[in-house]
Write an enzyme that holds these catalytic residues in place. Structure first.
Site, PDB file in Angstrom:
ATOM      1  N   LYS A 139       0.832  -1.212   0.000  1.00 19.60           N
ATOM      2  CA  LYS A 139       0.000   0.000   0.000  1.00 19.60           C
ATOM      3  C   LYS A 139       0.862   1.256   0.000  1.00 19.60           C
ATOM      4  O   LYS A 139       0.515   2.258  -0.624  1.00 19.60           O
ATOM      5  CB  LYS A 139      -0.943  -0.003   1.209  1.00 19.60           C
ATOM      6  CG  LYS A 139      -2.106  -0.967   1.019  1.00 19.60           C
ATOM      7  CD  LYS A 139      -3.103  -0.919   2.156  1.00 19.60           C
ATOM      8  CE  LYS A 139      -4.252  -1.869   1.846  1.00 19.60           C
ATOM      9  NZ  LYS A 139      -5.198  -1.992   2.962  1.00 19.60           N
ATOM     10  N   CYS A 265     -15.543 -10.286   8.959  1.00 22.21           N
ATOM     11  CA  CYS A 265     -15.390  -9.396   7.815  1.00 22.21           C
ATOM     12  C   CYS A 265     -16.155  -8.110   8.094  1.00 22.21           C
ATOM     13  O   CYS A 265     -17.376  -8.087   8.066  1.00 22.21           O
ATOM     14  CB  CYS A 265     -15.912 -10.072   6.546  1.00 22.21           C
ATOM     15  SG  CYS A 265     -15.832  -8.990   5.121  1.00 22.21           S
ATOM     16  N   CYS A 323       1.912   9.508  29.616  1.00 19.52           N
ATOM     17  CA  CYS A 323       0.757  10.428  29.654  1.00 19.52           C
ATOM     18  C   CYS A 323       0.785  11.192  30.977  1.00 19.52           C
ATOM     19  O   CYS A 323       0.609  12.418  30.991  1.00 19.52           O
ATOM     20  CB  CYS A 323      -0.546   9.659  29.496  1.00 19.52           C
ATOM     21  SG  CYS A 323      -2.027  10.669  29.731  1.00 19.52           S
TER      22      CYS A 323
END
Ligand SMILES: [Zn+2]
Length: 426
Positions: A139, A265, A323
């Site tokens: 990709k 899916c 964090c």
């Protein structure tokens, strides 16, 4: 191909001459015009435009940036050309990430860093961006090919790796830190990270990297049923990180961890993904070029066309150590931020005194007496599109119903009541 078509034209001409019967000439001419048409199409092969050194606002058909630079003329953006100085990292080049990459490329972003480990499949063709002939390519490579054809001015770096592996994470971190122009930036080498991944684990990895590097990022997601999505701005220490409160849990009651399950899916729509990519890049442009409101969180419910927004403060009990460290740093800078905000307010107040808001009245707005509107008897609620009527009378109509008021009767009734009371007492 071009040479082959030329040869065909010569062959057809030879054939035409060699045929004694003129009745065949018409069909040969027809074949010839078809070959000529194919030769014309072949001339429109892939051509790449040359790089543009400076963004120009000149309004000519050959300027790829004229419509973008017009944002400056319209007063939306102060300095559009700044976009060339920004680097954006996109993690996940799927249905949202690839479209976001294309939008930023067309906007002339300076540098794009693309991360994905997957290959293009035919099953991706219901989404935008990738083409069937790219099936089998990674990709990142396919994206780099398309994007550099669209805009060769954008510096594109592609990383074919899985950020959730140890090796992948190290390369990911190193690439975010590396700077093309070491003098121009403080901190990491990118201005923004866009997370366009489709699973919880990868989001947590992006969260970890950005918390460690104190890197602002935006998160995006589309639900498994393809009819809702969200974008979120995450500034380490200042807003909730992904571990403080995963957005999808807050937005729709779906547990993020159940998304992208093995063997399930998921549905996907090019529409929802395109909308979410558009919202994400819109927020990115506003954040980078400093215009409009940068949304801290924006949801999208496609079934109801509902766009919820909210703000999320960081969780002081967040499980992510980086964090908590960023939260501590942010609270230490509070006095300086408060002083800056106060100075800004005072400067604005001073400006308001010096230049009264409506002094020049450039829109020619005039103040109209309310009574004049009454005289005109304009009731906006009565103006309906053709074919529509009010189901119920308006509140005004109810108030207009005659209410019998007779002062004499009232007094009589009171006198009557007093007499009755006296009789009872007596
Ligand atoms: Zn957190």
């Amino acid at each position: 191909m071009e040479a082959g078509l030329k040869q065909m034209l010569i062959d057809l001409e030879t054939l035409k001459r060699s045929l004694p019967d003129p009745s065949h000439h018409a069909s040969i001419d027809q074949m010839r015009s078809r070959v000529e048409y194919l030769a014309t199409i072949a001339n429109y092969g892939p051509t790449r435009r040359t790089k543009v050194k400076d963004m120009s606002a000149e309004v000519v058909d050959s300027n790829p940036y004229s419509r973008l630079m017009a944002l400056q003329r319209m007063g939306i953006v102060e300095n559009y050309e700044r976009i060339r100085g920004f680097s954006v990292a996109i993690v996940g080049i799927g249905g949202v990430g690839s479209v976001a990459a294309e939008m930023l490329t067309r906007c002339g972003i300076g540098r794009l860093l693309l991360y994905d480990y997957d290959k293009v499949e035919l099953a991706n063709m219901n989404r935008l961006f990738f083409r069937p002939e790219q099936v089998g390519m990674t990709k990142t490579d396919a994206a780099r090919q398309t994007l550099s054809d669209i805009n060769p001015d954008v510096l594109i770096e592609s990383y074919t790796l899985n950020i959730t592996t140890v090796q992948g994470f190290e390369t990911f971190m190193a690439s975010l830190i590396s700077k093309t122009d070491p003098q121009s930036k403080e901190g990491s080498g990118v201005d923004l990270v866009l997370s366009c991944v489709d699973n919880y684990e990868a989001r947590m990895v992006v969260n970890q990297a950005c918390n460690e590097l104190n890197q602002t990022w935006m998160e995006s997601g589309v639900s498994e049923d393809a009819v809702s999505g969200h974008i979120q701005l995450l500034i380490p220490g200042e807003t909730a990180c992904f571990a403080c409160a995963p957005p999808l849990v807050v937005a729709s009651g779906i547990d993020e961890r159940t998304l992208k399950r093995e063997g399930v899916c998921a549905a996907s729509l090019p529409t929802t993904m395109g909308v979410v990519a558009g919202l994400l890049v819109q927020n990115t442009l506003k954040y980078l070029l400093k215009f409009g409101l940068v949304s801290p969180y924006l949801g999208y419910n496609a079934l109801k066309d509902y766009f919820p927004t909210m703000e999320m403060k960081p969780n002081p009990q967040c499980s992510n150590a980086s964090c908590l460290e960023r939260q501590r740093e942010f609270s230490l800078t509070k006095p300086a931020r408060d002083a800056a905000a106060k100075a800004k307010m005072e400067a604005e107040a001073l400006l308001a005194i010096e230049c009264p808001v409506h002094a020049d009245n450039e829109w020619n707005i005039s103040v109209v007496d309310d009574s004049e509107l009454d005289k005109a008897d304009v009731r906006i609620s009565d103006v309906l599109p053709e074919g529509l009527v009010h189901e119920l009378p308006s509140a005004d109509t109810i108030h207009q119903l005659p209410v019998p008021v007779d002062n004499t009767n009232t007094v009589d009734d009171l006198e009557d009541l007093r007499r009755q009371l006296e009789a009872l007492n007596g």
